[in-house]
Design an enzyme around this catalytic site. Structure first.
Site, PDB file in Angstrom:
ATOM      1  N   GLY B 194       0.793  -1.223   0.000  1.00 24.71           N
ATOM      2  CA  GLY B 194       0.000   0.000   0.000  1.00 24.71           C
ATOM      3  C   GLY B 194       0.817   1.260   0.000  1.00 24.71           C
ATOM      4  O   GLY B 194       1.955   1.273  -0.453  1.00 24.71           O
ATOM      5  N   LEU B 220      -4.063  -5.018  -5.948  1.00 30.44           N
ATOM      6  CA  LEU B 220      -2.927  -4.119  -5.752  1.00 30.44           C
ATOM      7  C   LEU B 220      -1.791  -4.818  -5.018  1.00 30.44           C
ATOM      8  O   LEU B 220      -1.981  -5.415  -3.981  1.00 30.44           O
ATOM      9  CB  LEU B 220      -3.408  -2.921  -4.917  1.00 30.44           C
ATOM     10  CG  LEU B 220      -2.323  -1.918  -4.578  1.00 30.44           C
ATOM     11  CD1 LEU B 220      -1.853  -1.207  -5.824  1.00 30.44           C
ATOM     12  CD2 LEU B 220      -2.825  -0.959  -3.533  1.00 30.44           C
ATOM     13  N   ASP B 221      -0.585  -4.714  -5.558  1.00 26.31           N
ATOM     14  CA  ASP B 221       0.626  -5.209  -4.900  1.00 26.31           C
ATOM     15  C   ASP B 221       0.608  -6.722  -4.672  1.00 26.31           C
ATOM     16  O   ASP B 221       1.375  -7.245  -3.870  1.00 26.31           O
ATOM     17  CB  ASP B 221       0.877  -4.515  -3.550  1.00 26.31           C
ATOM     18  CG  ASP B 221       0.984  -3.012  -3.682  1.00 26.31           C
ATOM     19  OD1 ASP B 221       1.234  -2.539  -4.802  1.00 26.31           O
ATOM     20  OD2 ASP B 221       0.830  -2.322  -2.670  1.00 26.31           O
ATOM     21  N   GLU B 222      -0.288  -7.417  -5.373  1.00 28.91           N
ATOM     22  CA  GLU B 222      -0.401  -8.848  -5.133  1.00 28.91           C
ATOM     23  C   GLU B 222      -0.001  -9.684  -6.344  1.00 28.91           C
ATOM     24  O   GLU B 222      -0.136 -10.897  -6.337  1.00 28.91           O
ATOM     25  CB  GLU B 222      -1.841  -9.207  -4.730  1.00 28.91           C
ATOM     26  CG  GLU B 222      -2.322  -8.565  -3.440  1.00 28.91           C
ATOM     27  CD  GLU B 222      -1.725  -9.210  -2.199  1.00 28.91           C
ATOM     28  OE1 GLU B 222      -1.002 -10.213  -2.327  1.00 28.91           O
ATOM     29  OE2 GLU B 222      -1.967  -8.677  -1.110  1.00 28.91           O
TER      30      GLU B 222
END
Lengths: 276, 276, 276, 276
Positions: B194, B220-222
């Site tokens: 995040g 997101l970010d995964e």
């Protein structure tokens, strides 16, 4: 005689000058000196190695007199630390520490090893260290911890080292040793908090794994971090291969953290360490 | 002519033998070859560089015939990739990529840079790359993305590179480019997912910070991680100094990830990458 | 049963296809496979792990038949290696290896430790490993080596590991074990060849020190390099502190090199290693 | 106003106390302070950042008065450095520095780039930096250097940065800028001194390559080392691939060295650096 002086207090103008003045007036020699000011918290840290003859309590009082009232000041003879090591079944961190200890490199006297399993007894006793098996099975957590604490107290250690001790300590237990318990966690915290970090790392497909040495406080895996390092991984490694690769990082990270703690270089402020 | 052959499929006995037999029968030379079997998923991966004259579709069909029905097989001429770069205000990743591009090292043609700010226009245009400012302020997310998508489509890029693009892309947008969008995240994922990872890292008192290049998927970010690296920090660094130190890691991690992707070495299986 | 197949030969078209064909025709399963072509020397390398029932000599002969005449091909049951360790007075590499061995992680059986000093006897014997003290003082080099060789031969080891053995071996001795002696040198070779590398490193003011694991051939410190790593230093470290910091690198570099050698991943070509 | 105070002198008892006393007596605030004692040479080093209003020459004289006669003491306003960059044909270090400069991160003003080739002119001029092409072909070394020196002097730089300048400077030239010329050498010195370090590294079969930033003195590649780093290599990399991988290390090592030099943290003692 060699002494360690550790000071931390709210920052003020002229602290170094005043403190060094007191040492100087006693004819003492500062053979090593580091200071640091944490600008966010406006807090001053200082660590000195001092050589000469001195009356510890007298010098300490003089120093405290010129510091702000909230100051911490420790002045003590440089010495090897007395420690007790906790372990479970894994040998790599314990083995590394006991080999260093055996050959006088650890800067600490290992008084005993405590474990909730018998696995490591044979190895520990070969190296002439007392081994205490305190089984946890079918015991309430507090009962087990009380038994552990009883043994620990017998040895009056300055530090406890959790060398892959696979049990969570309660705040009741840890509060006996504030900033005196060092743990090695097998991940690059705060990634993979909690159980089975290598399985988590494998599942996430990370390209590096790590290890974190930290002081243990009330919250699991949340204490002040002392040292961290990582090693590369790749798609060909499963959780078990990662764990194997991680062992070497774990043992070196822990032993380097202990080197810093046992040479009195580590301060704790809030949830962080300052290492001078 | 040089070709790249990428195959992945459920594992079977004799795959290498059968595939190399087809190439061999066409008089082709394998100048480079890597295979990997993911034992957990029992999945086979193979990447070859092949030299010679061949009918791509014919050879590909022959190969598919001897593979299990779920197989993926790509066979294409080795080539520079066409890309569009997204950025916001930070220059370090973009600058690194554009300098490499300027001197022909990137293995890609940068068709354009798209940004939600004007900050980087002057630099980008100095290096003769078209720059598109598409402001996001006071626009609905989908409206902004549609404007962006319209520009992107004009260039028909094979890959989008998010070189510190500080906006979250919706699944509607990213689904246009499955495993074709590469992002650089300024932390050692999954730590500090995040916003403001350096502020998070400073607050936690970590002793290393890192960067992660990954494909962007719906979460997101995964997405699947391609490359990660770290750099040491210490108590004397605040969030701003950490961010500065992190920039060099970010730009090298991103550029190394792109080197692997643009040389067709990266496979995606579930949420992980296999890099041959 | 699990077998290791190691092949190296001048490169030709279709080698992988032909070799895998033979394995396939015997109903064998290749559970792991790596190839590499050294383009400068046009030399082909292959390492496979093969599962199944097979007649080693028969399969090996079939393979040799389809390879160029200069080919090397080894096919043997996957197994723990028999080794003898040489040491002098330093404990860190030896300690690391013996702890791994004690807990079954080394992928080798340590048959004995040989030393030109008595220093390490107590530790080695505590861990139940035979220790041979063969003093070198006032002996001709060849006489000493003959005594050592006599003991070594008794154990018929596959590999000799020089875990900080501070004596130079003659070509007469090393020629008995071509590419079968692994040494750890305490510098980042070819920097600081020869004696006292840490003193040399301190004198030069380097900002990193390293360690190198290599095969021992006729020329001191000139054999094929297997593994290297480094650690940061700074102006505050003298030769002794550097040596201490270097120890952890030395022991990990050596143990990782052994992991690769003992899993049959290391080929030697001219004065270099290829590691598959 | 912010000042930098740099002192080095033979060590004595009470130096910190005396120096801080002078600063304190002028009502100055030390916002940062580091000291170091080189025990081998019994030499004291100190770097302070000082805030307040002061008469530089007056304070400096007071300080010199209490220091041993051999002392060096510099006291000056904290400022961006004026520099000239030398390059030849390679773009990676120069490009990295000019991008940082363009966005104000370099802590230096790049006054000009001087090169013995035209290759980099277009790029340098795009970024609005004056470019001087001074051909060396068919010129005597001293004549070429005199032409270069003439241009350099016009800009009155505080430092010269050799960003892959592929010519050897004579002692006549370098003596004009003692400890003011920073070079990046593309090896982990003292390994691979001299020409073509990557070819040397490939020939030796090393498993890591490195880069070294150092001050240039009379002997090629022998000056005080400021910064070093390495990157892993393997058997699959030839000299060209190694060179490519080395570029990123070179540029980051150089830029980190400059960060330390330009923030006045680097002292030179004999042939070493002390970095505070």
């Amino acid at each position: 005689m060699q002494y360690i002086l550790k000071i931390d207090c709210p920052d003020q103008k002229g602290l170094v000058h005043k403190i060094s003045g007191i040492l100087f007036s006693h004819g003492l020699n500062m053979t090593e000196n580091e200071e640091f000011v944490d600008k966010e918290n406006r807090h001053f840290f200082m660590r000195s190695e001092v050589e000469g003859e001195l009356d510890k309590e007298k010098v300490r009082k003089e120093i405290l007199k010129i510091l702000p009232p909230e100051a911490n000041a420790e002045l003590f003879v440089k010495h090897k630390k007395e420690i007790v090591i906790f372990a479970t079944k894994e040998y790599h961190c314990l083995g590394d520490l006991l080999v260093r200890h055996h050959f006088g490199e650890l800067n600490a006297n290992v008084k005993a090893v405590i474990s909730n399993h018998e696995t490591l007894r044979e190895f520990v006793e070969k190296l002439d260290i007392p081994f205490h098996f305190i089984p946890a099975k079918e015991k309430e957590r507090h009962q087990h911890e009380n038994e552990v604490l009883k043994i620990v107290k017998k040895y009056q250690p300055e530090y406890l080292v959790l060398a892959k001790y696979m049990r969570i300590l309660t705040p009741e237990f840890t509060s006996n040793f504030p900033n005196r318990i060092i743990n090695i966690h097998h991940s690059f915290l705060p990634a993979f908090i909690g159980a089975k970090p290598y399985a988590q790392a494998y599942a996430r497909g990370v390209k590096m794994i790590g290890a974190t040495a930290h002081f243990v406080n009330e919250d699991l895996d949340e204490g002040p971090i002392i040292n961290q390092d990582v090693v590369q991984t790749n798609h060909a490694m499963d959780a078990i291969t990662m764990a194997r690769a991680g062992r070497d990082v774990e043992k070196i990270v822990l032993s380097n953290a202990l080197k810093m703690v046992f040479s009195d270089r580590v301060f704790v402020i809030k949830n962080k360490t300052v290492i001078l």
